[in-house]
Design a protein around this motif. Structure first.
Motif, PDB file in Angstrom:
ATOM      1  N   LEU A  30     124.816  12.656 -57.860  1.00 39.59           N
ATOM      2  CA  LEU A  30     123.720  13.579 -58.007  1.00 39.59           C
ATOM      3  C   LEU A  30     123.242  14.705 -57.986  1.00 39.59           C
ATOM      4  CD1 LEU A  30     122.207  10.271 -55.913  1.00 39.59           C
ATOM      5  CD2 LEU A  30     121.909  10.823 -58.343  1.00 39.59           C
ATOM      6  N   HIS A  31     123.964  15.243 -57.387  1.00 40.65           N
ATOM      7  CA  HIS A  31     123.599  16.382 -56.422  1.00 40.65           C
ATOM      8  C   HIS A  31     123.780  17.294 -58.236  1.00 40.65           C
ATOM      9  CE1 HIS A  31     124.572  20.606 -55.142  1.00 40.65           C
ATOM     10  NE2 HIS A  31     124.142  20.228 -54.047  1.00 40.65           N
ATOM     11  N   GLY A  32     124.998  16.484 -59.103  1.00 40.33           N
ATOM     12  CA  GLY A  32     125.258  17.851 -60.047  1.00 40.33           C
ATOM     13  C   GLY A  32     123.591  17.893 -60.278  1.00 40.33           C
ATOM     14  N   TRP A  33     123.534  16.317 -60.933  1.00 38.88           N
ATOM     15  CA  TRP A  33     122.590  16.174 -61.721  1.00 38.88           C
ATOM     16  C   TRP A  33     121.293  16.339 -61.390  1.00 38.88           C
ATOM     17  CZ3 TRP A  33     117.314  13.348 -61.247  1.00 38.88           C
ATOM     18  CH2 TRP A  33     117.062  13.326 -62.578  1.00 38.88           C
ATOM     19  N   ILE A  34     121.153  16.952 -59.955  1.00 42.13           N
ATOM     20  CA  ILE A  34     119.758  17.463 -59.487  1.00 42.13           C
ATOM     21  C   ILE A  34     119.609  19.091 -60.143  1.00 42.13           C
ATOM     22  CG2 ILE A  34     118.626  18.379 -57.569  1.00 42.13           C
ATOM     23  CD1 ILE A  34     119.211  15.632 -56.847  1.00 42.13           C
ATOM     24  N   ASN A  35     121.232  19.434 -60.199  1.00 42.03           N
ATOM     25  CA  ASN A  35     121.299  21.554 -60.593  1.00 42.03           C
ATOM     26  C   ASN A  35     121.401  21.122 -62.020  1.00 42.03           C
ATOM     27  OD1 ASN A  35     121.826  21.906 -58.110  1.00 42.03           O
ATOM     28  ND2 ASN A  35     124.182  22.040 -58.047  1.00 42.03           N
ATOM     29  N   VAL A  36     121.478  21.080 -62.712  1.00 44.86           N
ATOM     30  CA  VAL A  36     121.128  20.435 -64.630  1.00 44.86           C
ATOM     31  C   VAL A  36     119.999  20.300 -64.905  1.00 44.86           C
ATOM     32  CG1 VAL A  36     121.994  19.779 -66.608  1.00 44.86           C
ATOM     33  CG2 VAL A  36     123.582  19.597 -64.707  1.00 44.86           C
ATOM     34  N   VAL A  37     119.119  19.732 -63.847  1.00 45.06           N
ATOM     35  CA  VAL A  37     118.023  19.115 -63.957  1.00 45.06           C
ATOM     36  C   VAL A  37     116.937  20.706 -63.685  1.00 45.06           C
ATOM     37  CG1 VAL A  37     115.895  17.567 -63.418  1.00 45.06           C
ATOM     38  CG2 VAL A  37     118.243  16.643 -63.929  1.00 45.06           C
ATOM     39  N   LEU A  49     131.745   9.011 -51.366  1.00 44.66           N
ATOM     40  CA  LEU A  49     130.736  10.461 -51.905  1.00 44.66           C
ATOM     41  C   LEU A  49     130.387  10.414 -53.398  1.00 44.66           C
ATOM     42  CD1 LEU A  49     132.992  12.877 -49.460  1.00 44.66           C
ATOM     43  CD2 LEU A  49     130.471  12.682 -49.591  1.00 44.66           C
ATOM     44  N   LEU A  50     131.109   9.682 -53.756  1.00 44.57           N
ATOM     45  CA  LEU A  50     131.085  10.176 -55.793  1.00 44.57           C
ATOM     46  C   LEU A  50     130.017   9.747 -56.254  1.00 44.57           C
ATOM     47  CD1 LEU A  50     132.209  10.448 -58.059  1.00 44.57           C
ATOM     48  CD2 LEU A  50     132.907   7.577 -58.322  1.00 44.57           C
ATOM     49  N   LEU A  51     128.487   9.207 -55.869  1.00 43.52           N
ATOM     50  CA  LEU A  51     127.458   8.567 -56.266  1.00 43.52           C
ATOM     51  C   LEU A  51     126.336   9.799 -55.573  1.00 43.52           C
ATOM     52  CD1 LEU A  51     125.426   7.474 -57.917  1.00 43.52           C
ATOM     53  CD2 LEU A  51     124.705   6.053 -55.730  1.00 43.52           C
ATOM     54  N   PRO A  52     127.042  10.983 -54.201  1.00 43.50           N
ATOM     55  CA  PRO A  52     125.771  12.602 -53.928  1.00 43.50           C
ATOM     56  C   PRO A  52     126.446  13.441 -54.773  1.00 43.50           C
ATOM     57  CG  PRO A  52     126.568  10.736 -51.897  1.00 43.50           C
ATOM     58  CD  PRO A  52     127.615  10.156 -53.141  1.00 43.50           C
ATOM     59  N   PHE A  85     121.333  12.228 -49.633  1.00 40.41           N
ATOM     60  CA  PHE A  85     123.124  11.840 -50.256  1.00 40.41           C
ATOM     61  C   PHE A  85     123.647  11.735 -48.537  1.00 40.41           C
ATOM     62  CE2 PHE A  85     122.193  16.278 -52.812  1.00 40.41           C
ATOM     63  CZ  PHE A  85     121.446  15.571 -53.776  1.00 40.41           C
ATOM     64  N   MET A  86     123.134  11.668 -47.410  1.00 41.45           N
ATOM     65  CA  MET A  86     123.990  10.761 -46.816  1.00 41.45           C
ATOM     66  C   MET A  86     123.444   9.615 -46.505  1.00 41.45           C
ATOM     67  SD  MET A  86     126.322  11.348 -44.684  1.00 41.45           S
ATOM     68  CE  MET A  86     126.345  12.896 -44.184  1.00 41.45           C
ATOM     69  N   TYR A  87     121.800   8.805 -46.887  1.00 45.28           N
ATOM     70  CA  TYR A  87     122.334   8.194 -46.541  1.00 45.28           C
ATOM     71  C   TYR A  87     122.809   6.722 -47.926  1.00 45.28           C
ATOM     72  CZ  TYR A  87     119.174   2.869 -47.032  1.00 45.28           C
ATOM     73  OH  TYR A  87     118.933   2.679 -47.905  1.00 45.28           O
ATOM     74  N   ILE A  88     122.948   7.954 -48.903  1.00 41.02           N
ATOM     75  CA  ILE A  88     123.334   6.767 -50.026  1.00 41.02           C
ATOM     76  C   ILE A  88     125.186   7.078 -49.816  1.00 41.02           C
ATOM     77  CG2 ILE A  88     124.508   7.079 -52.479  1.00 41.02           C
ATOM     78  CD1 ILE A  88     121.260   9.025 -53.445  1.00 41.02           C
ATOM     79  N   ARG A  89     125.223   8.154 -49.224  1.00 45.99           N
ATOM     80  CA  ARG A  89     127.030   8.490 -48.699  1.00 45.99           C
ATOM     81  C   ARG A  89     127.842   6.557 -46.784  1.00 45.99           C
ATOM     82  NH1 ARG A  89     131.435   7.206 -46.306  1.00 45.99           N
ATOM     83  NH2 ARG A  89     133.061   8.313 -44.984  1.00 45.99           N
ATOM     84  N   LEU A  90     126.649   6.628 -46.519  1.00 42.89           N
ATOM     85  CA  LEU A  90     126.673   5.872 -45.562  1.00 42.89           C
ATOM     86  C   LEU A  90     126.342   4.619 -45.872  1.00 42.89           C
ATOM     87  CD1 LEU A  90     124.907   7.553 -43.118  1.00 42.89           C
ATOM     88  CD2 LEU A  90     126.959   6.871 -42.254  1.00 42.89           C
ATOM     89  N   ALA A  91     125.942   4.500 -47.410  1.00 40.82           N
ATOM     90  CA  ALA A  91     125.276   2.688 -47.421  1.00 40.82           C
ATOM     91  C   ALA A  91     125.942   1.881 -48.373  1.00 40.82           C
ATOM     92  CB  ALA A  91     123.923   2.980 -48.519  1.00 40.82           C
ATOM     93  N   THR A  92     127.007   3.859 -49.384  1.00 42.52           N
ATOM     94  CA  THR A  92     128.222   2.833 -50.155  1.00 42.52           C
ATOM     95  C   THR A  92     129.641   3.278 -49.413  1.00 42.52           C
ATOM     96  OG1 THR A  92     128.056   5.442 -51.397  1.00 42.52           O
ATOM     97  CG2 THR A  92     126.758   3.968 -52.232  1.00 42.52           C
ATOM     98  N   GLY A  93     129.939   3.986 -48.823  1.00 42.14           N
ATOM     99  CA  GLY A  93     131.078   4.393 -48.164  1.00 42.14           C
ATOM    100  C   GLY A  93     131.587   5.090 -49.107  1.00 42.14           C
TER     101      GLY A  93
END
Length: 76
Positions: free
Chosen positions: A65-72, A59-62, A49-57
């Motif tokens: 993804l966190h919500g999706w991981i929780n649902v799965v 917080l939306l995608l992390p 998540f931090m890598y994605i945050r730094l790569a995209t600038g």
């Protein structure tokens, strides 16, 4: 240190450690604390998540993804 477009700063490291600890430290109703050190998956997710945050600038995608991981995880 440069990672993608963002700089890896102390704040990013602290937030990743806090993410990990918030997922492995459990407190029961009697205020007994249990730390599940063998659970490494939250640490890997935190790094991802931090890598994605730094790569995209953003917080939306992390967050998505966190919500999706929780649902799965709930459905499994």
């Amino acid at each position: 240190m440069e990672i993608c477009k963002g700089k890896l700063e102390l704040g990013a490291i602290i937030m990743t450690v806090m993410f990990y600890l918030s997922h492995v430290v459990h407190v029961d109703p009697d205020w007994n604390t249990v730390i599940v050190w063998g659970d490494f998956l939250p640490g890997l997710y935190g790094l991802l998540f931090m890598y994605i945050r730094l790569a995209t600038g953003s917080l939306l995608l992390p967050i998505i993804l966190h919500g999706w991981i929780n649902v799965v995880g709930y459905l499994i």
